[in-house]
Write a protein that holds these residues in place. Sequence first.
Motif, PDB file in Angstrom:
ATOM      1  N   TYR A  18      51.503  31.830  77.022  1.00 54.64           N
ATOM      2  CA  TYR A  18      50.381  32.628  77.509  1.00 54.64           C
ATOM      3  C   TYR A  18      49.281  32.805  76.464  1.00 54.64           C
ATOM      4  CZ  TYR A  18      53.182  33.718  81.558  1.00 54.64           C
ATOM      5  OH  TYR A  18      53.917  33.625  82.697  1.00 54.64           O
ATOM      6  N   ASN A  19      49.569  32.456  75.228  1.00 55.61           N
ATOM      7  CA  ASN A  19      48.633  32.668  74.130  1.00 55.61           C
ATOM      8  C   ASN A  19      47.953  31.372  73.682  1.00 55.61           C
ATOM      9  OD1 ASN A  19      47.463  34.542  72.390  1.00 55.61           O
ATOM     10  ND2 ASN A  19      48.897  34.083  70.764  1.00 55.61           N
ATOM     11  N   VAL A  20      48.338  30.246  74.254  1.00 55.11           N
ATOM     12  CA  VAL A  20      47.850  28.954  73.775  1.00 55.11           C
ATOM     13  C   VAL A  20      46.404  28.674  74.188  1.00 55.11           C
ATOM     14  CG1 VAL A  20      48.632  27.537  75.732  1.00 55.11           C
ATOM     15  CG2 VAL A  20      48.566  26.558  73.440  1.00 55.11           C
ATOM     16  N   PHE A  21      45.894  29.354  75.174  1.00 54.09           N
ATOM     17  CA  PHE A  21      44.591  29.012  75.733  1.00 54.09           C
ATOM     18  C   PHE A  21      43.411  29.468  74.873  1.00 54.09           C
ATOM     19  CE2 PHE A  21      40.975  30.021  78.531  1.00 54.09           C
ATOM     20  CZ  PHE A  21      40.712  28.743  78.984  1.00 54.09           C
ATOM     21  N   TRP A  22      43.471  30.632  74.244  1.00 55.10           N
ATOM     22  CA  TRP A  22      42.285  31.239  73.635  1.00 55.10           C
ATOM     23  C   TRP A  22      41.675  30.500  72.443  1.00 55.10           C
ATOM     24  CZ3 TRP A  22      42.038  32.707  68.629  1.00 55.10           C
ATOM     25  CH2 TRP A  22      43.223  32.984  67.958  1.00 55.10           C
ATOM     26  N   PRO A  23      42.393  29.689  71.665  1.00 57.11           N
ATOM     27  CA  PRO A  23      41.721  29.072  70.512  1.00 57.11           C
ATOM     28  C   PRO A  23      40.536  28.176  70.874  1.00 57.11           C
ATOM     29  CG  PRO A  23      44.074  29.029  70.159  1.00 57.11           C
ATOM     30  CD  PRO A  23      43.863  29.490  71.579  1.00 57.11           C
ATOM     31  N   ILE A  24      40.540  27.552  72.038  1.00 45.60           N
ATOM     32  CA  ILE A  24      39.425  26.666  72.403  1.00 45.60           C
ATOM     33  C   ILE A  24      38.147  27.469  72.644  1.00 45.60           C
ATOM     34  CG2 ILE A  24      38.586  24.997  74.099  1.00 45.60           C
ATOM     35  CD1 ILE A  24      41.567  24.085  74.319  1.00 45.60           C
ATOM     36  N   PRO A  25      38.154  28.472  73.548  1.00 42.94           N
ATOM     37  CA  PRO A  25      36.913  29.247  73.700  1.00 42.94           C
ATOM     38  C   PRO A  25      36.547  30.013  72.433  1.00 42.94           C
ATOM     39  CG  PRO A  25      38.601  30.028  75.229  1.00 42.94           C
ATOM     40  CD  PRO A  25      39.147  28.830  74.544  1.00 42.94           C
ATOM     41  N   ASN A  26      37.538  30.418  71.654  1.00 37.28           N
ATOM     42  CA  ASN A  26      37.229  31.113  70.412  1.00 37.28           C
ATOM     43  C   ASN A  26      36.564  30.174  69.411  1.00 37.28           C
ATOM     44  OD1 ASN A  26      37.548  33.652  68.805  1.00 37.28           O
ATOM     45  ND2 ASN A  26      38.560  32.208  67.455  1.00 37.28           N
ATOM     46  N   GLY A  27      36.991  28.919  69.382  1.00 41.86           N
ATOM     47  CA  GLY A  27      36.345  27.942  68.504  1.00 41.86           C
ATOM     48  C   GLY A  27      34.890  27.715  68.900  1.00 41.86           C
ATOM     49  N   LEU A  28      34.633  27.666  70.197  1.00 48.90           N
ATOM     50  CA  LEU A  28      33.253  27.536  70.665  1.00 48.90           C
ATOM     51  C   LEU A  28      32.431  28.773  70.290  1.00 48.90           C
ATOM     52  CD1 LEU A  28      33.955  25.971  74.164  1.00 48.90           C
ATOM     53  CD2 LEU A  28      33.084  24.809  72.116  1.00 48.90           C
ATOM     54  N   TYR A  29      33.048  29.944  70.408  1.00 45.90           N
ATOM     55  CA  TYR A  29      32.378  31.191  70.017  1.00 45.90           C
ATOM     56  C   TYR A  29      32.018  31.165  68.535  1.00 45.90           C
ATOM     57  CZ  TYR A  29      31.731  36.150  69.001  1.00 45.90           C
ATOM     58  OH  TYR A  29      31.227  37.347  68.583  1.00 45.90           O
ATOM     59  N   GLU A  30      32.947  30.697  67.721  1.00 41.25           N
ATOM     60  CA  GLU A  30      32.687  30.598  66.280  1.00 41.25           C
ATOM     61  C   GLU A  30      31.493  29.678  66.017  1.00 41.25           C
ATOM     62  OE1 GLU A  30      34.320  32.072  63.506  1.00 41.25           O
ATOM     63  OE2 GLU A  30      35.122  33.371  65.066  1.00 41.25           O
ATOM     64  N   CYS A  31      31.437  28.561  66.706  1.00 37.73           N
ATOM     65  CA  CYS A  31      30.308  27.629  66.518  1.00 37.73           C
ATOM     66  C   CYS A  31      28.985  28.281  66.912  1.00 37.73           C
ATOM     67  CB  CYS A  31      30.529  26.358  67.326  1.00 37.73           C
ATOM     68  SG  CYS A  31      31.871  25.334  66.709  1.00 37.73           S
ATOM     69  N   MET A  32      28.983  28.966  68.055  1.00 34.92           N
ATOM     70  CA  MET A  32      27.749  29.646  68.477  1.00 34.92           C
ATOM     71  C   MET A  32      27.367  30.732  67.478  1.00 34.92           C
ATOM     72  SD  MET A  32      28.109  30.000  72.628  1.00 34.92           S
ATOM     73  CE  MET A  32      29.741  30.717  72.644  1.00 34.92           C
ATOM     74  N   ARG A  87      39.411  36.937  74.532  1.00 30.99           N
ATOM     75  CA  ARG A  87      38.754  35.916  73.701  1.00 30.99           C
ATOM     76  C   ARG A  87      37.901  34.972  74.536  1.00 30.99           C
ATOM     77  NH1 ARG A  87      40.497  34.858  68.495  1.00 30.99           N
ATOM     78  NH2 ARG A  87      40.819  36.846  67.513  1.00 30.99           N
ATOM     79  N   THR A  88      38.392  34.612  75.715  1.00 29.94           N
ATOM     80  CA  THR A  88      37.624  33.728  76.589  1.00 29.94           C
ATOM     81  C   THR A  88      36.368  34.433  77.093  1.00 29.94           C
ATOM     82  OG1 THR A  88      39.633  32.559  77.237  1.00 29.94           O
ATOM     83  CG2 THR A  88      37.736  32.355  78.703  1.00 29.94           C
ATOM     84  N   LEU A  89      36.529  35.666  77.560  1.00 29.80           N
ATOM     85  CA  LEU A  89      35.373  36.419  78.059  1.00 29.80           C
ATOM     86  C   LEU A  89      34.371  36.719  76.953  1.00 29.80           C
ATOM     87  CD1 LEU A  89      37.045  38.898  80.566  1.00 29.80           C
ATOM     88  CD2 LEU A  89      35.743  36.822  81.074  1.00 29.80           C
ATOM     89  N   GLN A  90      34.855  36.914  75.731  1.00 31.82           N
ATOM     90  CA  GLN A  90      33.959  37.167  74.600  1.00 31.82           C
ATOM     91  C   GLN A  90      33.035  35.966  74.392  1.00 31.82           C
ATOM     92  OE1 GLN A  90      35.953  37.471  70.809  1.00 31.82           O
ATOM     93  NE2 GLN A  90      34.265  38.610  69.918  1.00 31.82           N
TER      94      GLN A  90
END
Length: 180
Positions: A18-32, A87-90
């Motif tokens: 259930y925790n594996v999904f958030w690193p991808i949107p979080n990585g995009l957030y970091e880039c932005m 993390r995804t919504l952020q």
Amino acid sequence: ALGFPRDLSALAGTYAKYNVFWPIPNGLYECMRFYFQAQGLPNPAMYNSAIFVLINALLNYALVFGGPTRWPGLGFVGAAISLSVSRTLQSVAYFAYMFLLTRTHAPTCPGLSARHHTRARTAEFLRQALPGMGTALLQTCISNATTVLIGGGLGTRAVAASAVLAAATNPVGWTLAQTA
């Protein structure tokens, strides 16, 4: 599984699923976030992160404990789901605000056509973005491994409690890091 009891290994596997999904949107957030920080605009990311600390706390309350309802919540799994959702919504909220609502990117972004995405620009983007994304992923892996390795001898309840506390408190540290 590394000599841990089966119930602890099953618990870790469930949490990871259930925790594996958030690193991808979080990585995009970091880039932005880095894109706008490089332009001297760190405050929107800081405010966004502060808002999502509160959202994550509310999601933890609702998904782990059931919130103010009679629903018992999801317990340990609720912490992982809460983290992935917040993390995804952020990332979605920051993108919507900076790119769609205020169009803050317009003065410095050449556009999205293929002619603007040269090999040199892509290489430069990856040169700047990958270390930060890798560092964030490594920190998360180390934190989770430490929780399992240290807490493993204490049983599943200790590991579950540690994971819930980490999911509830880590966003505070991440928010403070937004201004670094």
